[in-house]
Scaffold this motif. Structure first.
Motif, PDB file in Angstrom:
ATOM      1  N   LEU A  94       0.818  -1.211   0.000  1.00 26.98           N
ATOM      2  CA  LEU A  94       0.000   0.000   0.000  1.00 26.98           C
ATOM      3  C   LEU A  94       0.853   1.264   0.000  1.00 26.98           C
ATOM      4  O   LEU A  94       0.572   2.199  -0.741  1.00 26.98           O
ATOM      5  N   ILE A  95       1.872   1.297   0.847  1.00 28.75           N
ATOM      6  CA  ILE A  95       2.753   2.465   0.899  1.00 28.75           C
ATOM      7  C   ILE A  95       4.042   2.116   1.632  1.00 28.75           C
ATOM      8  O   ILE A  95       4.043   1.337   2.567  1.00 28.75           O
ATOM      9  N   ASN A  96       5.126   2.703   1.158  1.00 31.17           N
ATOM     10  CA  ASN A  96       6.390   2.701   1.876  1.00 31.17           C
ATOM     11  C   ASN A  96       6.566   4.145   2.329  1.00 31.17           C
ATOM     12  O   ASN A  96       6.722   5.031   1.490  1.00 31.17           O
ATOM     13  N   GLN A  98       8.899   5.762   3.725  1.00 32.45           N
ATOM     14  CA  GLN A  98      10.196   6.380   3.435  1.00 32.45           C
ATOM     15  C   GLN A  98      10.412   6.580   1.933  1.00 32.45           C
ATOM     16  O   GLN A  98      11.114   7.495   1.529  1.00 32.45           O
ATOM     17  N   GLU A  99       9.830   5.702   1.118  1.00 31.02           N
ATOM     18  CA  GLU A  99      10.008   5.741  -0.337  1.00 31.02           C
ATOM     19  C   GLU A  99       8.655   5.514  -1.016  1.00 31.02           C
ATOM     20  O   GLU A  99       8.342   4.405  -1.438  1.00 31.02           O
ATOM     21  N   PRO A 100       7.823   6.550  -1.141  1.00 37.80           N
ATOM     22  CA  PRO A 100       6.465   6.392  -1.654  1.00 37.80           C
ATOM     23  C   PRO A 100       6.370   5.761  -3.053  1.00 37.80           C
ATOM     24  O   PRO A 100       5.392   5.074  -3.349  1.00 37.80           O
ATOM     25  N   ALA A 101       7.364   5.935  -3.910  1.00 32.44           N
ATOM     26  CA  ALA A 101       7.320   5.371  -5.261  1.00 32.44           C
ATOM     27  C   ALA A 101       7.443   3.844  -5.265  1.00 32.44           C
ATOM     28  O   ALA A 101       7.167   3.200  -6.281  1.00 32.44           O
ATOM     29  N   GLU A 102       7.847   3.265  -4.142  1.00 28.37           N
ATOM     30  CA  GLU A 102       8.033   1.817  -4.064  1.00 28.37           C
ATOM     31  C   GLU A 102       6.768   1.032  -4.393  1.00 28.37           C
ATOM     32  O   GLU A 102       6.836  -0.049  -4.942  1.00 28.37           O
ATOM     33  N   SER A 103       5.595   1.545  -4.047  1.00 28.54           N
ATOM     34  CA  SER A 103       4.363   0.788  -4.287  1.00 28.54           C
ATOM     35  C   SER A 103       4.107   0.583  -5.774  1.00 28.54           C
ATOM     36  O   SER A 103       3.408  -0.353  -6.150  1.00 28.54           O
ATOM     37  N   ASN A 104       4.696   1.408  -6.626  1.00 28.11           N
ATOM     38  CA  ASN A 104       4.568   1.221  -8.074  1.00 28.11           C
ATOM     39  C   ASN A 104       5.653   0.313  -8.639  1.00 28.11           C
ATOM     40  O   ASN A 104       5.536  -0.151  -9.776  1.00 28.11           O
ATOM     41  N   ARG A 105       6.696   0.075  -7.877  1.00 32.66           N
ATOM     42  CA  ARG A 105       7.827  -0.726  -8.349  1.00 32.66           C
ATOM     43  C   ARG A 105       7.583  -2.227  -8.228  1.00 32.66           C
ATOM     44  O   ARG A 105       8.166  -3.025  -8.952  1.00 32.66           O
ATOM     45  N   TRP A 106       6.715  -2.639  -7.299  1.00 36.46           N
ATOM     46  CA  TRP A 106       6.556  -4.044  -6.953  1.00 36.46           C
ATOM     47  C   TRP A 106       5.147  -4.554  -7.210  1.00 36.46           C
ATOM     48  O   TRP A 106       4.177  -3.828  -7.052  1.00 36.46           O
ATOM     49  N   THR A 107       5.060  -5.840  -7.542  1.00 40.58           N
ATOM     50  CA  THR A 107       3.785  -6.544  -7.619  1.00 40.58           C
ATOM     51  C   THR A 107       3.764  -7.564  -6.498  1.00 40.58           C
ATOM     52  O   THR A 107       4.736  -8.293  -6.306  1.00 40.58           O
ATOM     53  N   MET A 108       2.664  -7.606  -5.772  1.00 39.24           N
ATOM     54  CA  MET A 108       2.530  -8.523  -4.652  1.00 39.24           C
ATOM     55  C   MET A 108       1.336  -9.440  -4.914  1.00 39.24           C
ATOM     56  O   MET A 108       0.280  -8.983  -5.339  1.00 39.24           O
ATOM     57  N   LEU A 109       1.529 -10.728  -4.669  1.00 32.82           N
ATOM     58  CA  LEU A 109       0.469 -11.716  -4.860  1.00 32.82           C
ATOM     59  C   LEU A 109       0.367 -12.639  -3.659  1.00 32.82           C
ATOM     60  O   LEU A 109       1.373 -12.960  -3.030  1.00 32.82           O
ATOM     61  N   SER A 110      -0.848 -13.103  -3.400  1.00 37.57           N
ATOM     62  CA  SER A 110      -1.031 -14.230  -2.482  1.00 37.57           C
ATOM     63  C   SER A 110      -0.805 -15.485  -3.300  1.00 37.57           C
ATOM     64  O   SER A 110      -1.279 -15.583  -4.432  1.00 37.57           O
ATOM     65  N   VAL A 111      -0.072 -16.422  -2.757  1.00 35.78           N
ATOM     66  CA  VAL A 111       0.236 -17.669  -3.457  1.00 35.78           C
ATOM     67  C   VAL A 111      -0.695 -18.754  -2.922  1.00 35.78           C
ATOM     68  O   VAL A 111      -0.793 -18.933  -1.709  1.00 35.78           O
TER      69      VAL A 111
END
Length: 140
Positions: A94-96, A98-111
Motif C-alpha cells: 500500500l505504501i512505503n 520512506q520511499e512512496p514510489a516503491e508501491s509502483n515498483r513491486w507486484t505482490m500476490l497471495s500464493v
C-alpha cells in the motif's frame, strides 16, 4: 514452514517469497503491535475475529516477502511500510512511508497453498508471468 517449502526463481528481476504455517502462538496482538504499522494494526482490529489469524499471517508473509525482495531482511523496519491484509482482498504494497514510489515498483500476490498456510510473492515490476510447479514429497 511446518514441513513445506516455497521457492521463487526469477530471471533479471528481484523477487521475494514467504510461506508460513498459521500457528496460534505467533498470531498475537502484541506481535502485531511490535512489528506492524499503525495502519495495519487498525486494519487488523477491523477484521472479524474469526478471520484475524488469517489477516495476521497475510500481513506477516507480505511484509517478509517484500523485505526479502528488497534484499534488506529485518534491517528494514517493518512498520515503515504497509501491506493489505484483509482476507479476500488482493495482496498489495500500500505504501512505503520512506520511499512512496516503491508501491509502483513491486507486484505482490497471495500464493495458493494448502489449508493452514499463507504465502506471499513480491516481484519487481509487473510485466512478468507466474508459472508454478509442485513437487510431491520424495521427488527431487
Amino acid at each position: 514452514s511446518h514441513g513445506r517449502a516455497l521457492y521463487a526463481i526469477s530471471n533479471g528481476r528481484e523477487v521475494g517469497v514467504d510461506l508460513e504455517f498459521m500457528r496460534n502462538d505467533l498470531a498475537d496482538e502484541k506481535v502485531a503491535e511490535r512489528f506492524f504499522s499503525a495502519g495495519e494494526i487498525r486494519s487488523l482490529q477491523a477484521v472479524p475475529i474469526e478471520s484475524r489469524k488469517e489477516a495476521f499471517f497475510n500481513c506477516w508473509t507480505r511484509k517478509e516477502a517484500y523485505i526479502k525482495a528488497r534484499g534488506e531482511g529485518l534491517s528494514m523496519p517493518l512498520d515503515e511500510f504497509e501491506v493489505s491484509l484483509t482476507p479476500g482482498e488482493p495482496a498489495a504494497l500500500l505504501i512505503n512511508h520512506q520511499e512512496p514510489a516503491e508501491s509502483n515498483r513491486w507486484t505482490m500476490l497471495s500464493v495458493p497453498v494448502p489449508a493452514g498456510y499463507v504465502a506471499a510473492l513480491v516481484v519487481e515490476g509487473s510485466d512478468w508471468k507466474l508459472r508454478s510447479f509442485t513437487l510431491e514429497s520424495g521427488i527431487a
